[in-house]
Write an enzyme that holds these catalytic residues in place. Structure first.
Site, PDB file in Angstrom:
ATOM      1  N   HIS A 138       0.606  -1.390  -0.074  1.00 22.42           N
ATOM      2  CA  HIS A 138       0.091   0.119  -0.032  1.00 22.42           C
ATOM      3  C   HIS A 138       0.740   1.145  -0.037  1.00 22.42           C
ATOM      4  O   HIS A 138       0.659   2.074  -0.775  1.00 22.42           O
ATOM      5  CB  HIS A 138      -0.906   0.101   1.269  1.00 22.42           C
ATOM      6  CG  HIS A 138      -1.928   1.225   1.275  1.00 22.42           C
ATOM      7  ND1 HIS A 138      -3.142   1.321   0.960  1.00 22.42           N
ATOM      8  CD2 HIS A 138      -1.644   2.554   1.727  1.00 22.42           C
ATOM      9  CE1 HIS A 138      -3.791   2.467   1.180  1.00 22.42           C
ATOM     10  NE2 HIS A 138      -2.763   3.335   1.799  1.00 22.42           N
ATOM     11  N   GLU A 139       1.813   1.354   0.903  1.00 19.18           N
ATOM     12  CA  GLU A 139       2.646   2.588   0.854  1.00 19.18           C
ATOM     13  C   GLU A 139       3.421   2.745  -0.116  1.00 19.18           C
ATOM     14  O   GLU A 139       3.798   3.682  -0.439  1.00 19.18           O
ATOM     15  CB  GLU A 139       3.428   2.387   2.336  1.00 19.18           C
ATOM     16  CG  GLU A 139       2.624   2.453   3.682  1.00 19.18           C
ATOM     17  CD  GLU A 139       1.535   3.634   3.672  1.00 19.18           C
ATOM     18  OE1 GLU A 139       1.654   4.780   3.253  1.00 19.18           O
ATOM     19  OE2 GLU A 139       0.489   3.472   4.370  1.00 19.18           O
TER      20      GLU A 139
ATOM     21  N   HIS B  80       1.880   4.590  -2.712  1.00 13.52           N
ATOM     22  CA  HIS B  80       1.868   6.128  -2.635  1.00 13.52           C
ATOM     23  C   HIS B  80       3.339   6.300  -3.226  1.00 13.52           C
ATOM     24  O   HIS B  80       3.644   7.502  -3.925  1.00 13.52           O
ATOM     25  CB  HIS B  80       1.606   6.533  -1.303  1.00 13.52           C
ATOM     26  CG  HIS B  80       0.459   6.186  -0.623  1.00 13.52           C
ATOM     27  ND1 HIS B  80      -0.961   6.793  -1.541  1.00 13.52           N
ATOM     28  CD2 HIS B  80      -0.067   5.652   0.098  1.00 13.52           C
ATOM     29  CE1 HIS B  80      -1.909   6.748  -0.739  1.00 13.52           C
ATOM     30  NE2 HIS B  80      -1.658   6.045   0.180  1.00 13.52           N
TER      31      HIS B  80
ATOM     32  N   HIS C 135       3.522   6.574  -6.995  1.00 17.14           N
ATOM     33  CA  HIS C 135       3.180   7.831  -7.377  1.00 17.14           C
ATOM     34  C   HIS C 135       3.881   9.173  -7.250  1.00 17.14           C
ATOM     35  O   HIS C 135       3.901   9.975  -8.262  1.00 17.14           O
ATOM     36  CB  HIS C 135       1.878   8.055  -6.365  1.00 17.14           C
ATOM     37  CG  HIS C 135       0.564   8.681  -7.197  1.00 17.14           C
ATOM     38  ND1 HIS C 135      -0.649   8.881  -6.916  1.00 17.14           N
ATOM     39  CD2 HIS C 135       0.684   9.196  -8.658  1.00 17.14           C
ATOM     40  CE1 HIS C 135      -1.361   9.788  -7.368  1.00 17.14           C
ATOM     41  NE2 HIS C 135      -0.659  10.143  -8.490  1.00 17.14           N
TER      42      HIS C 135
END
Length: 306
Positions: free
Chosen positions: A93-94, A97, A100
């Site tokens: 999940h991290e 980010h 991105h």
């Protein structure tokens, strides 16, 4: 590529991403729990991508650098750290980010990377990455028994998926209740918001709730997300980001050319940051507006039967 740089703790490691011999960005990874460290997990930016238009560095591009911080179980007794599946989900999940932020191609600091991305879409890349942790082939490549080295048994994996989807429908309906109440309560006047919230919540529950709470229930009084957590009129973003991420992942499931699809995801979602609206970016990648079918399917629902 791991590089040696000054860090704030011996556990911290620094890596640089390169493409074609050029540095794309860097990331500090601080993964293990320790005394005095803030709990939870998060990605934050140390600096964003920008092109200098004045000063001694005019014309040069500043590469992005991110922090990726978690609180995983540290290695003990001279053994390697063994992450649980929940910790793997958090890591992916991290990392979403982080990608991105690091893979942006925008040179304006205010809208490069994660900057300027709408609240209800900024979780798209992170939730997109979580899907890989529910692919057996992915887990088989990265799992091993501590003693005998055996990979995760398929039967155990199937039980994990079944547990993930257990009462998933009830969870989604509850999210709809929270999101609708949040949106409607902030559609009231300031005076009406304080006086009429019980009726607003009751009306929402009549519309979507499967199990009606008792009359004395005062859930709204502790709904910190919308009163003190920054989600005012934005709680819907939890479910909406899941729709976006599941539909984006479905493009890879449907694709006959994973490499081309991955490049399109980079160029149309990750690379553009906040330089255009999230809906424009999604449609540029998917060729249409988002649909809920993939989220329902990933949640264990029989979409065709519905």
């Amino acid at each position: 590529i791991e590089k040696t740089v000054p860090v704030w703790h011996p556990d911290v490691r620094y890596f640089e991403l390169e493409k074609g011999g050029s540095i794309i960005g860097g990331v500090y990874m601080d993964l293990y729990a320790r005394e005095g460290k803030r709990g939870g997990a998060w990605m934050n930016d140390y600096r964003g991508r920008r092109r200098f238009v004045s000063g001694s560095r005019i014309g040069q591009t500043q590469t992005p650098v991110a922090y990726l911080v978690c609180n995983f179980t540290p290695p003990v007794g001279g053994k390697e750290s063994r992450l649980s599946h929940d910790e793997i989900i958090t890591l992916f999940h991290e990392t979403g980010h982080g990608l991105h932020h690091l893979l942006t191609q925008v040179d304006e600091l205010g809208v490069s990377g994660i900057n300027g991305v709408e609240w209800d879409a900024v979780e798209l890349p992170s939730q997109f990455m979580e899907n890989f942790t529910w692919e057996y082939d992915v887990l088989a490549e990265m799992s091993s028994h501590e003693d005998n080295g055996a990979v995760l048994p398929r039967g155990l994996f199937d039980k994990m998926v079944a547990a993930k989807n257990f009462q998933r429908g009830m969870f989604l309906v509850r999210q709809m209740e929270f999101a609708l109440f949040d949106m409607l309560i902030y559609s009231q006047s300031d005076k009406g918001r304080l006086k009429e919230w019980p009726q607003v919540l009751e009306n929402v529950r009549k519309e979507v709730a499967v199990v009606q709470p008792p009359a004395y229930n005062r859930f709204a009084l502790s709904f910190g997300h919308i009163f003190a957590g920054g989600y005012a009129a934005g709680y819907y973003s939890y479910a909406w980001a899941e729709v976006l991420s599941a539909d984006a992942y479905a493009a890879f499931e449907e694709s006959g050319d994973i490499k081309a699809t991955g490049k399109r995801f980079w160029m149309e979602i990750l690379a553009v940051g906040g330089s255009r609206s999230a809906m424009e970016s999604f449609k540029a990648f998917r060729g249409r507006e988002p649909q809920i079918d993939a989220l329902l399917r990933h949640s264990g629902f029989d979409v065709e039967a519905a």
